[in-house]
Design an enzyme around this catalytic site. Structure first.
Site, PDB file in Angstrom:
ATOM      1  N   LYS A   1       8.362  -6.321  -4.711  1.00 34.48           N
ATOM      2  CA  LYS A   1       7.181  -6.430  -3.836  1.00 34.48           C
ATOM      3  C   LYS A   1       7.478  -7.354  -2.647  1.00 34.48           C
ATOM      4  O   LYS A   1       7.178  -7.042  -1.491  1.00 34.48           O
ATOM      5  CB  LYS A   1       5.988  -6.971  -4.640  1.00 34.48           C
ATOM      6  CG  LYS A   1       4.826  -7.466  -3.818  1.00 34.48           C
ATOM      7  CD  LYS A   1       4.094  -6.352  -3.095  1.00 34.48           C
ATOM      8  CE  LYS A   1       3.156  -6.893  -2.039  1.00 34.48           C
ATOM      9  NZ  LYS A   1       2.512  -5.830  -1.264  1.00 34.48           N
TER      10      LYS A   1
ATOM     11  N   ASN B   1       7.881  -6.417   1.836  1.00 42.12           N
ATOM     12  CA  ASN B   1       7.238  -7.050   2.996  1.00 42.12           C
ATOM     13  C   ASN B   1       8.233  -7.847   3.829  1.00 42.12           C
ATOM     14  O   ASN B   1       8.110  -7.930   5.048  1.00 42.12           O
ATOM     15  CB  ASN B   1       6.084  -7.935   2.539  1.00 42.12           C
ATOM     16  CG  ASN B   1       4.894  -7.083   2.139  1.00 42.12           C
ATOM     17  OD1 ASN B   1       4.776  -5.949   2.582  1.00 42.12           O
ATOM     18  ND2 ASN B   1       4.027  -7.607   1.305  1.00 42.12           N
TER      19      ASN B   1
ATOM     20  N   CYS C   1       0.019 -10.665   3.624  1.00 41.34           N
ATOM     21  CA  CYS C   1       1.220 -10.122   2.962  1.00 41.34           C
ATOM     22  C   CYS C   1       2.481 -10.430   3.771  1.00 41.34           C
ATOM     23  O   CYS C   1       3.249 -11.301   3.408  1.00 41.34           O
ATOM     24  CB  CYS C   1       1.079  -8.617   2.768  1.00 41.34           C
ATOM     25  SG  CYS C   1      -0.094  -8.186   1.482  1.00 41.34           S
TER      26      CYS C   1
ATOM     27  N   TYR D   1      -5.635  -8.731  12.084  1.00 42.88           N
ATOM     28  CA  TYR D   1      -4.170  -8.796  12.088  1.00 42.88           C
ATOM     29  C   TYR D   1      -3.539  -7.430  12.267  1.00 42.88           C
ATOM     30  O   TYR D   1      -2.348  -7.324  12.529  1.00 42.88           O
ATOM     31  CB  TYR D   1      -3.636  -9.511  10.847  1.00 42.88           C
ATOM     32  CG  TYR D   1      -3.655  -8.721   9.568  1.00 42.88           C
ATOM     33  CD1 TYR D   1      -2.613  -7.862   9.225  1.00 42.88           C
ATOM     34  CD2 TYR D   1      -4.715  -8.839   8.673  1.00 42.88           C
ATOM     35  CE1 TYR D   1      -2.633  -7.147   8.053  1.00 42.88           C
ATOM     36  CE2 TYR D   1      -4.749  -8.129   7.506  1.00 42.88           C
ATOM     37  CZ  TYR D   1      -3.709  -7.282   7.197  1.00 42.88           C
ATOM     38  OH  TYR D   1      -3.736  -6.557   6.034  1.00 42.88           O
TER      39      TYR D   1
HETATM   40  N1  LIG Z   1      -5.306  -6.965   0.744  1.00 47.70           N
HETATM   41  C1  LIG Z   1      -4.175  -6.279   0.731  1.00 47.70           C
HETATM   42  O1  LIG Z   1      -3.975  -5.370   1.527  1.00 47.70           O
HETATM   43  C2  LIG Z   1      -3.101  -6.608  -0.284  1.00 47.70           C
HETATM   44  C3  LIG Z   1      -2.023  -5.718  -0.418  1.00 47.70           C
HETATM   45  C4  LIG Z   1      -1.058  -5.993  -1.362  1.00 47.70           C
HETATM   46  C5  LIG Z   1      -1.155  -7.129  -2.159  1.00 47.70           C
HETATM   47  N2  LIG Z   1      -2.207  -7.993  -2.004  1.00 47.70           N
HETATM   48  C6  LIG Z   1      -2.283  -9.158  -2.870  1.00 47.70           C
HETATM   49  O2  LIG Z   1      -3.372  -8.995  -3.769  1.00 47.70           O
HETATM   50  C7  LIG Z   1      -3.942 -10.274  -4.088  1.00 47.70           C
HETATM   51  C8  LIG Z   1      -5.426 -10.253  -3.783  1.00 47.70           C
HETATM   52  O3  LIG Z   1      -5.580 -10.051  -2.389  1.00 47.70           O
HETATM   53  P1  LIG Z   1      -6.967  -9.660  -1.736  1.00 47.70           P
HETATM   54  O4  LIG Z   1      -6.644  -9.220  -0.359  1.00 47.70           O
HETATM   55  O5  LIG Z   1      -7.719  -8.738  -2.624  1.00 47.70           O
HETATM   56  O6  LIG Z   1      -7.698 -11.081  -1.720  1.00 47.70           O
HETATM   57  P2  LIG Z   1      -9.225 -11.394  -1.335  1.00 47.70           P
HETATM   58  O7  LIG Z   1      -9.250 -12.755  -0.810  1.00 47.70           O
HETATM   59  O8  LIG Z   1      -9.768 -10.264  -0.522  1.00 47.70           O
HETATM   60  O9  LIG Z   1     -10.005 -11.347  -2.714  1.00 47.70           O
HETATM   61  C9  LIG Z   1      -9.760 -12.195  -3.761  1.00 47.70           C
HETATM   62  C10 LIG Z   1     -11.065 -12.439  -4.505  1.00 47.70           C
HETATM   63  O10 LIG Z   1     -10.739 -13.219  -5.642  1.00 47.70           O
HETATM   64  C11 LIG Z   1     -11.818 -14.129  -5.860  1.00 47.70           C
HETATM   65  N3  LIG Z   1     -11.323 -15.218  -6.699  1.00 47.70           N
HETATM   66  C12 LIG Z   1     -10.560 -16.294  -6.369  1.00 47.70           C
HETATM   67  N4  LIG Z   1     -10.282 -17.033  -7.469  1.00 47.70           N
HETATM   68  C13 LIG Z   1     -10.883 -16.421  -8.507  1.00 47.70           C
HETATM   69  C14 LIG Z   1     -10.958 -16.682  -9.899  1.00 47.70           C
HETATM   70  N5  LIG Z   1     -10.325 -17.745 -10.446  1.00 47.70           N
HETATM   71  N6  LIG Z   1     -11.692 -15.857 -10.677  1.00 47.70           N
HETATM   72  C15 LIG Z   1     -12.327 -14.781 -10.130  1.00 47.70           C
HETATM   73  N7  LIG Z   1     -12.286 -14.479  -8.830  1.00 47.70           N
HETATM   74  C16 LIG Z   1     -11.556 -15.270  -8.023  1.00 47.70           C
HETATM   75  C17 LIG Z   1     -12.251 -14.536  -4.465  1.00 47.70           C
HETATM   76  O11 LIG Z   1     -13.558 -15.056  -4.458  1.00 47.70           O
HETATM   77  C18 LIG Z   1     -12.122 -13.197  -3.719  1.00 47.70           C
HETATM   78  O12 LIG Z   1     -13.328 -12.481  -3.716  1.00 47.70           O
HETATM   79  C19 LIG Z   1      -3.145 -11.296  -3.275  1.00 47.70           C
HETATM   80  O13 LIG Z   1      -2.116 -11.818  -4.062  1.00 47.70           O
HETATM   81  C20 LIG Z   1      -2.563 -10.463  -2.155  1.00 47.70           C
HETATM   82  O14 LIG Z   1      -1.385 -11.024  -1.636  1.00 47.70           O
HETATM   83  C21 LIG Z   1      -3.183  -7.737  -1.089  1.00 47.70           C
END
Ligand SMILES: NC(=O)c1ccc[n+]([C@@H]2O[C@H](COP(=O)([O-])OP(=O)(O)OC[C@H]3O[C@@H](n4cnc5c(N)ncnc54)[C@H](O)[C@@H]3O)[C@@H](O)[C@H]2O)c1
Length: 430
Positions: A203, A207, A257, A313
Site C-alpha cells: 500500500k 502511493n 495518502c 487536494y
Molecule cells: N480517503 C481515502 O481516499 C483513503 C484511501 C486509501 C486509504 N485511506 C486510509 O483510510 C484510513 C481512514 O481514512 P478516511 O479518509 O476514511 O479518514 P476520515 O478522517 O475521513 O474518517 C475517519 C473517521 O474515524 C473517526 N474516528 C477517529 N478515531 C476513532 C475511534 N477511535 N473510534 C471510532 N471512530 C474514530 C473520525 O471521527 C472520522 O469520522 C486512513 O488510514 C487513510 O490513510 C484513505
C-alpha cells in the site's frame, strides 16, 4: 446473517459499511464523532461522495446500517480510522490503537479483525497484535487478524470498493484466508492473500511510486521555467516512447495518502530512502513555486487582484486535507500586495479559515485567475464571461486542465509552460 462492525465512518469507513449493508449484512458503524453518528441514524451523511447519499438512505431505511458511538459484538470488525502524521513527520497510529482498544471488550474467539487504515510497516505485528495479547486474546490463534489496505479513488469509491483488486495481509495464513472471504462476498475484483507486512508495504509503495513520479514531473516544470521550455510539450513527446510515462506537474501533492504515506517508509528506513525523502521535499516546495510564479506574472502591477480557484487536494471532491491549494491561498492572503478572492464549488465555509466567494465575484475585475484544482466546473468555465468580467483576462493554470478555443482572448500560463511571460519578467528570471 453476519454482523459487521466498522470503526471510523469517514471517507473509507462509511462507504465500506454501506456496501456491506447493501449486500445484506447487519452493519454497525461506530464513530467517536456524535454528529456523524446522529446524521447517519437519520440516513444522512457528512461527506461528499458520488452515489453515497442515496445508498446510505436506502440501507439505513432498510435497517441494515445503524450507527453508534460504541462498538458491539460482531463477527467481523473493520477499523478505518485516520492515520495522520505528527509535526515531525512520524506516523500517528494513536487512532488505530484507540479503535483496537475500543473493540477489545467485544471480541470473541473466531472473530475476524481487519485494519483498513494505512499503517507503517510492521504495525499489525508490533502494535495491533500486542494490544489484543495484553487483553488476553491470542492474536495468532483466537482471532483472524489482517490488514487490508484501501486504494479507492475519491469520487469513484463505491465503484472501486467493489471492482478493485484487494490485498489481504494476514498475521497468519489462516487470518488472510478468513479476512479474504469477508471481501470475496462483496468484491468482484481479485482478492489476493499475503502476509500483513507485505500488505502494509505494498500500500505504501503504491502511493510512494506516484509521489516520486509526480516529483520528477514537478522538477521538470521548475527546470522548464528556468530554461524557457514548455514542459507539457516535452512530456507529450517523451511519452511517445513506448516505455515512458512522465506524470503531470502541479501545485503540489495533497491528501492524506500521497502526501503522508511515504513518510511511513522514511520513518522506518531513513538511511535507505533518500529518493523518497527528496521527492517529498520537491512536492512540498511546489506551493512556494506557484506563489513565486504569481509574483512574476503580476510583477508590473501595484495591487493585483487575484481570483484563486480551487482548494481541495484534487478535482471533483470536497476534501481539503493536506491540500497544497490551501497553503497557496494562505500565502497569497498573507501578502498585502494582493487583493485575493477565493472560490471552490465543492468546499463549505466551515472547512477553511477564510471567506469564500462565487466564481463570478472572484473573477470580477481580477488581473489573474489562478486554477489550483481541476474541478470539472473550472474545465468548463465560460471563457466569454471570464474575459468580460476580468480586468486582464489572464489565467495561471497550475493543473494544465483548461481547454481554450484557438481564437481565445484569454492568455493562459501553465505550470510547466511559463514561456509567455513578458520580456521584463524573463530578464528578472535569468
Ligand atoms: N480517503 C481515502 O481516499 C483513503 C484511501 C486509501 C486509504 N485511506 C486510509 O483510510 C484510513 C481512514 O481514512 P478516511 O479518509 O476514511 O479518514 P476520515 O478522517 O475521513 O474518517 C475517519 C473517521 O474515524 C473517526 N474516528 C477517529 N478515531 C476513532 C475511534 N477511535 N473510534 C471510532 N471512530 C474514530 C473520525 O471521527 C472520522 O469520522 C486512513 O488510514 C487513510 O490513510 C484513505
Amino acid at each position: 446473517m453476519k454482523k459487521i462492525c466498522v470503526i471510523g465512518l469517514g471517507y473509507i469507513g462509511l462507504p465500506t459499511a454501506s456496501v456491506f449493508a447493501k449486500a445484506g449484512y447487519d452493519v454497525l458503524g461506530v464513530d467517536v464523532n456524535k454528529r456523524v453518528v446522529d446524521l447517519l441514524n437519520k440516513g444522512e451523511i457528512h461527506i461528499e461522495e458520488i452515489g453515497l447519499p442515496e445508498m446510505v438512505r436506502e440501507v439505513v431505511a432498510a435497517g441494515n446500517l445503524k450507527a453508534s458511538v460504541t462498538p458491539e459484538k460482531a463477527d467481523v470488525f473493520i477499523i478505518a480510522v485516520p492515520t495522520p502524521i505528527h509535526e515531525d513527520y512520524t506516523a500517528n497510529v494513536d487512532y488505530v490503537k484507540d479503535a483496537t482498544k475500543a473493540i477489545v471488550p467485544f471480541i470473541e474467539k473466531g472473530n475476524v479483525v481487519i485494519v483498513e487504515s494505512t499503517i507503517p510497516p510492521r504495525t499489525m505485528d508490533d502494535v495491533v497484535a500486542p494490544i489484543l495479547a495484553e487483553a488476553g486474546i491470542d492474536p495468532y490463534n483466537d482471532v483472524y487478524l489482517a490488514h487490508c489496505p484501501e486504494r479507492v479513488l475519491p469520487g469513484r469509491i463505491l465503484i472501486e470498493l467493489i471492482e478493485n483488486t484487494r490485498i489481504v495481509g494476514g498475521i497468519t495464513p489462516e487470518a488472510a484466508t478468513k479476512a479474504g472471504d469477508v471481501y470475496r462476498a462483496v468484491v468482484t475484483g481479485d482478492v489476493i492473500e499475503t502476509e500483513a507486512v507485505t500488505a502494509e508495504m505494498s500500500k505504501l509503495m503504491e502511493n510512494t511510486f506516484r509521489d516520486v513520479n509526480i516529483a520528477l514531473a514537478n522538477e521538470l516544470a521548475k527546470i522548464s521555467a528556468r530554461l524557457g521550455v514548455n514542459a507539457h510539450h516535452v512530456i507529450e513527446l517523451a511519452n511517445k516512447h513506448p516505455r515512458v510515462n512522465i506524470h503531470l506537474p502541479g501545485p503540489g501533492v495533497g491528501g492524506h495518502c500521497l502526501a503522508v504515506d511515504p513518510y511511513f517508509i522514511i520513518e522506518k528506513a531513513q538511511a535507505e530512502s533518500p529518493l523518497i525523502a527528496e521527492s517529498r521535499r520537491i512536492n512540498n516546495s511546489m506551493p512556494d513555486f506557484v506563489v513565486e510564479q504569481i509574483g512574476r506574472l503580476t510583477a508590473e502591477l501595484k495591487n493585483p487582484v487575484l481570483a484563486v480557484c480551487g482548494l481541495t487536494y484534487k478535482g471533483n471532491i470536497d476534501d481539503v486535507r493536506e491540500s497544497p491549494a490551501i497553503e497557496i491561498a494562505e500565502k497569497l492572503l498573507a501578502d498585502s500586495r494582493y487583493d485575493v478572492r477565493i472560490h471552490d464549488p465543492h468546499v463549505r465555509d466551515e472547512q477553511v479559515p477564510f471567506k469564500l466567494t462565487t466564481l463570478e465575484e472572484a473573477a470580477k475585475d481580477a488581473h489573474l485567475l489562478v486554477i489550483l484544482v481541476d474541478h470539472t466546473e473550472f474545465k468548463l468555465m465560460d471563457e466569454g464571461k471570464l474575459t468580460e468580467n476580468m480586468k486582464t483576462p489572464v489565467i495561471f493554470d497550475t493543473r494544465n486542465c483548461l481547454k481554450v478555443a484557438d481564437d481565445t482572448k484569454l492568455t493562459v500560463h501553465r505550470i510547466g509552460d511559463l514561456t509567455k511571460l513578458s520580456a521584463i519578467q524573463e530578464a528578472s528570471l535569468l
